[in-house]
Design an enzyme around this catalytic site. Structure first.
Site, mmCIF file in Angstrom:
data_model
loop_
_atom_site.group_PDB
_atom_site.id
_atom_site.type_symbol
_atom_site.label_atom_id
_atom_site.label_comp_id
_atom_site.label_asym_id
_atom_site.label_seq_id
_atom_site.Cartn_x
_atom_site.Cartn_y
_atom_site.Cartn_z
ATOM 1 N N ASP A 158 -1.709 -8.732 11.667
ATOM 2 C CA ASP A 158 -3.072 -9.185 11.353
ATOM 3 C C ASP A 158 -3.501 -10.421 12.138
ATOM 4 O OD1 ASP A 158 -3.399 -7.167 9.422
ATOM 5 O OD2 ASP A 158 -2.217 -8.347 8.012
ATOM 6 N N SER A 202 0.831 -1.218 0.000
ATOM 7 C CA SER A 202 0.000 0.000 0.000
ATOM 8 C C SER A 202 0.861 1.263 0.000
ATOM 9 C CB SER A 202 -0.969 0.003 1.182
ATOM 10 O OG SER A 202 -0.288 -0.226 2.396
ATOM 11 N N HIS A 214 -1.805 -8.907 1.771
ATOM 12 C CA HIS A 214 -1.489 -7.648 2.472
ATOM 13 C C HIS A 214 -2.606 -7.377 3.484
ATOM 14 C CE1 HIS A 214 0.303 -3.875 3.289
ATOM 15 N NE2 HIS A 214 -0.192 -3.151 2.301
ATOM 16 N N HIS A 226 6.128 -12.815 6.840
ATOM 17 C CA HIS A 226 6.307 -11.399 6.476
ATOM 18 C C HIS A 226 7.394 -11.260 5.420
ATOM 19 C CE1 HIS A 226 6.759 -7.026 6.888
ATOM 20 N NE2 HIS A 226 5.516 -7.089 7.344
ATOM 21 N N ARG A 281 3.796 -5.156 16.605
ATOM 22 C CA ARG A 281 2.380 -4.750 16.542
ATOM 23 C C ARG A 281 1.490 -5.893 17.039
ATOM 24 N NH1 ARG A 281 2.190 -3.058 10.309
ATOM 25 N NH2 ARG A 281 3.149 -5.125 10.274
HETATM 26 N N1 NMX Z 1 1.511 -19.867 5.351
HETATM 27 C C1 NMX Z 1 1.902 -20.717 4.383
HETATM 28 N N2 NMX Z 1 2.920 -20.528 3.546
HETATM 29 C C2 NMX Z 1 3.627 -19.389 3.709
HETATM 30 C C3 NMX Z 1 3.339 -18.461 4.720
HETATM 31 C C4 NMX Z 1 2.213 -18.724 5.552
HETATM 32 N N3 NMX Z 1 1.807 -17.878 6.499
HETATM 33 N N4 NMX Z 1 4.201 -17.439 4.650
HETATM 34 C C5 NMX Z 1 5.033 -17.713 3.618
HETATM 35 N N5 NMX Z 1 4.671 -18.886 3.051
HETATM 36 C C6 NMX Z 1 5.265 -19.515 1.871
HETATM 37 C C7 NMX Z 1 5.099 -18.593 0.674
HETATM 38 O O1 NMX Z 1 3.783 -18.685 0.127
HETATM 39 C C8 NMX Z 1 6.203 -19.097 -0.229
HETATM 40 O O2 NMX Z 1 5.757 -20.294 -0.828
HETATM 41 P P1 NMX Z 1 6.132 -20.643 -2.373
HETATM 42 O O3 NMX Z 1 7.634 -20.620 -2.434
HETATM 43 O O4 NMX Z 1 5.533 -21.982 -2.575
HETATM 44 O O5 NMX Z 1 5.504 -19.561 -3.195
HETATM 45 C C9 NMX Z 1 7.309 -19.461 0.766
HETATM 46 O O6 NMX Z 1 6.659 -19.670 2.034
HETATM 47 C C10 NMX Z 1 8.367 -18.377 0.944
HETATM 48 O O7 NMX Z 1 7.728 -17.166 1.273
HETATM 49 P P2 NMX Z 1 8.457 -16.080 2.185
HETATM 50 O O8 NMX Z 1 9.674 -15.635 1.472
HETATM 51 O O9 NMX Z 1 8.601 -16.595 3.563
HETATM 52 O O10 NMX Z 1 7.354 -14.928 2.270
HETATM 53 P P3 NMX Z 1 7.075 -13.754 1.228
HETATM 54 O O11 NMX Z 1 7.972 -12.601 1.542
HETATM 55 O O12 NMX Z 1 7.080 -14.238 -0.170
HETATM 56 O O13 NMX Z 1 5.568 -13.382 1.602
HETATM 57 C C11 NMX Z 1 3.733 -12.944 3.033
HETATM 58 C C12 NMX Z 1 5.215 -12.695 2.769
HETATM 59 C C13 NMX Z 1 3.277 -12.019 4.148
HETATM 60 C C14 NMX Z 1 2.928 -12.587 1.781
HETATM 61 C C15 NMX Z 1 3.526 -14.440 3.417
HETATM 62 O O14 NMX Z 1 4.218 -14.721 4.608
HETATM 63 C C16 NMX Z 1 2.057 -14.820 3.575
HETATM 64 O O15 NMX Z 1 1.403 -15.158 2.582
HETATM 65 N N6 NMX Z 1 1.501 -14.752 4.838
HETATM 66 C C17 NMX Z 1 0.106 -14.991 5.055
HETATM 67 C C18 NMX Z 1 -0.707 -13.777 4.659
HETATM 68 C C19 NMX Z 1 -0.512 -12.640 5.626
HETATM 69 O O16 NMX Z 1 -0.553 -12.798 6.827
HETATM 70 N N7 NMX Z 1 -0.319 -11.421 5.079
HETATM 71 C C20 NMX Z 1 -0.262 -10.217 5.909
HETATM 72 C C21 NMX Z 1 1.103 -9.536 5.934
HETATM 73 C C22 NMX Z 1 1.047 -8.333 6.826
HETATM 74 N N8 NMX Z 1 0.196 -7.289 6.297
HETATM 75 O O17 NMX Z 1 -0.644 -6.746 6.950
HETATM 76 O O18 NMX Z 1 0.318 -6.896 5.118
HETATM 77 C C1 MLT Z 2 2.343 -3.607 6.484
HETATM 78 O O1 MLT Z 2 2.022 -3.129 7.570
HETATM 79 O O2 MLT Z 2 2.351 -2.913 5.455
HETATM 80 C C2 MLT Z 2 2.610 -5.072 6.400
HETATM 81 O O3 MLT Z 2 3.188 -5.573 7.572
HETATM 82 C C3 MLT Z 2 3.311 -5.525 5.145
HETATM 83 C C4 MLT Z 2 4.729 -5.095 4.945
HETATM 84 O O4 MLT Z 2 5.326 -4.354 5.704
HETATM 85 O O5 MLT Z 2 5.308 -5.582 3.942
#
Ligand code: NMX
Ligand code: MLT
Length: 426
Positions: free
Chosen positions: A362, A231, A261, A307, A316
């Site tokens: 979250d 964002s 996100h 993350h 947080r």
């Molecule tokens: N559950 C399952 N698999 C996960 C998770 C999770 N919570 N977190 C990461 N992975 C997987 C990810 O999908 C990826 O799989 P693949 O290689 O098959 O595509 C692998 O682990 C490596 O990912 P990372 O490098 O650890 O994480 P990345 O930086 O790509 O993504 C998020 C970060 C936040 C998108 C990821 O951790 C996620 O999808 N979390 C769950 C959704 C979430 O809580 N999002 C909110 C973030 C905070 N916010 O408010 O924005």
């Molecule tokens: C945020 O607050 O924007 C989330 O934790 C996602 C991020 O920092 O990448």
């Protein structure tokens, strides 16, 4: 007063412009630019282990030094807005004056509500909210001033007006969306004696003093998370084309509405409730582990965990946990969230590919809101959005004050990368 900062930026460019900040690897280009430093963002900085610092202050430090509405209470978000904008901790008098200033700007034109009303009531709350933000754009001071012609050095002035107007009007728009969808359209008038977050909670329909404290904490901690998150980065990118703050922020909200996100806060509560429905409230650790594995095996992520930058429990998350321990230790959903904190990280670690197995912001917010009666998970990302306007807006003002340029990184094709790698190997 802007001259010293503008001079500092000029000096940095002229004296150190060629200093390297790291190497760009193929992994970074293919991996969503993770770890690639590529942007100036003054309002906050994220440390992978320690978490966010707003103008150098951690969340516990902000809780200590920023003015509160009640003794030893949570910070007032107006104080954080002041801190992000100026880099200085405000006094209570300054925060009260800013509350009044925001109130004085908070009238929303009728056509904004009409634009929202044009959508079916079933439209997602984020769609309705962003439509309201787009309708607010009609009043953009920046667009008017730009069209009249104004020197670049003055762009920040109408940007400041737009950002303050936007921040002040969002609670009205957001509460309208909530009451339209979930409370038969019965709006609640603002109470001009209240601070920003308390008034927002009041307009939503929640007046419990503990809920007002929760809203102050919630709005404070979701404001800013350095510049690279989807964002904030989107707001900054769109703003760099000199699109006005309303256009920039509406774009940012569309990024926030994605499940990886900001929408994750909705997903977390729905997921937690589905755990409860399937297994009942006396869930055992083994049942919980089984449920987490089932989620993963169905190809879904565990929402609220992981993350892009953090490599530890999000502070947080921790401050929301503290809040729950103080005000709702017996809440069954909070107890489930606590159990998940024990169960999920080892499973994500066992999966082998997740870089951060710890909870993010979250993972906790929904159970707190749910406890005080704000049970409609589909609405939660709108609350995140209201808060994020404070961070994105503050930085947009600095973007224009510092005269930051159009953002336009270079992209390459797969063929280009293959040829480049061959040349490097030869
Ligand atoms: N559950 C399952 N698999 C996960 C998770 C999770 N919570 N977190 C990461 N992975 C997987 C990810 O999908 C990826 O799989 P693949 O290689 O098959 O595509 C692998 O682990 C490596 O990912 P990372 O490098 O650890 O994480 P990345 O930086 O790509 O993504 C998020 C970060 C936040 C998108 C990821 O951790 C996620 O999808 N979390 C769950 C959704 C979430 O809580 N999002 C909110 C973030 C905070 N916010 O408010 O924005
Ligand atoms: C945020 O607050 O924007 C989330 O934790 C996602 C991020 O920092 O990448």
């Amino acid at each position: 007063t802007l001259t010293p900062l503008r001079d500092r930026l000029k000096k940095l460019k002229s004296e150190h412009g060629k200093v390297q900040l790291g190497n760009i690897t193929v992994d970074m280009v293919l991996g969503g630019m993770r770890g690639m430093t590529g942007m100036l963002w003054e309002t906050s900085l994220l440390d992978p282990e320690e978490g966010i610092r707003f103008r150098g202050l951690s969340i516990p430090e902000c809780q200590k030094v920023l003015p509160a509405a009640v003794k030893d209470g949570e910070p007032l978000p107006e104080g954080l807005l002041w801190l992000l904008l100026t880099g200085k901790v405000p006094t209570k008098e300054q925060v009260d004056a800013l509350s009044k200033e925001l109130l004085s700007r908070s009238t929303v034109p009728g056509y904004v509500y009409k634009a929202i009303d044009a959508l079916p009531v079933t439209a997602h709350p984020m769609t309705q909210f962003t439509t309201g933000v787009m309708a607010l754009q009609v009043d953009s001071e920046f667009q008017k001033a730009y069209n009249k012609g104004m020197p670049k050095t003055k762009f920040w002035e109408p940007t400041y007006e737009d950002c303050l107007n936007l921040i002040s009007r969002l609670p009205q728009v957001a509460s309208y969306v909530y009451r339209r969808i979930f409370k038969d359209g019965k709006a609640i008038a603002a109470d001009n004696t209240l601070d920003y977050a308390a008034n927002f909670s009041h307009m939503l329909g929640f007046d419990d003093p503990k809920m007002l404290e929760l809203m102050r904490l919630y709005i404070t901690i979701h404001t800013d998370h350095e510049g690279g998150n989807v964002s904030a980065h989107t707001g900054h990118l769109v703003g760099s084309a000199l699109s006005d703050p309303y256009l920039s922020f509406a774009a940012a909200l569309n990024g926030l509405a994605g499940p990886l996100h900001g929408l994750a806060n909705q997903e977390v509560l729905l997921w937690i409730k589905s755990v409860m429905e399937e297994t009942g409230s006396n869930i055992t650790t083994d049942q919980l582990k089984e449920y987490v594995w089932k989620t993963l095996k169905s190809g879904k992520v565990v929402p609220g965990y992981g993350h892009g930058v953090l490599r530890n429990t999000d502070p947080r998350y921790s401050c929301q946990r503290e809040f729950a321990l103080k005000y709702l230790p017996e809440d069954p959903l909070f107890q489930l969230v606590s159990k998940l904190y024990e169960v999920v990280p080892p499973i994500l670690t066992e999966l082998g590919k997740v870089k951060n197995p710890w909870p993010n912001v979250d993972a906790h917010s929904g159970v707190l809101l749910n406890h005080f009666g704000l049970t409609e998970a589909r609405y939660y990302t709108v609350l995140f959005g209201v808060s994020r306007s404070i961070g994105i807006g503050s930085q947009l003002i600095w973007d224009r004050a510092l005269g930051l340029p159009l953002e336009r990184p270079k992209s390459v094709t797969m063929e280009w990368l293959e040829n480049h790698c061959k040349k490097v190997a030869a």
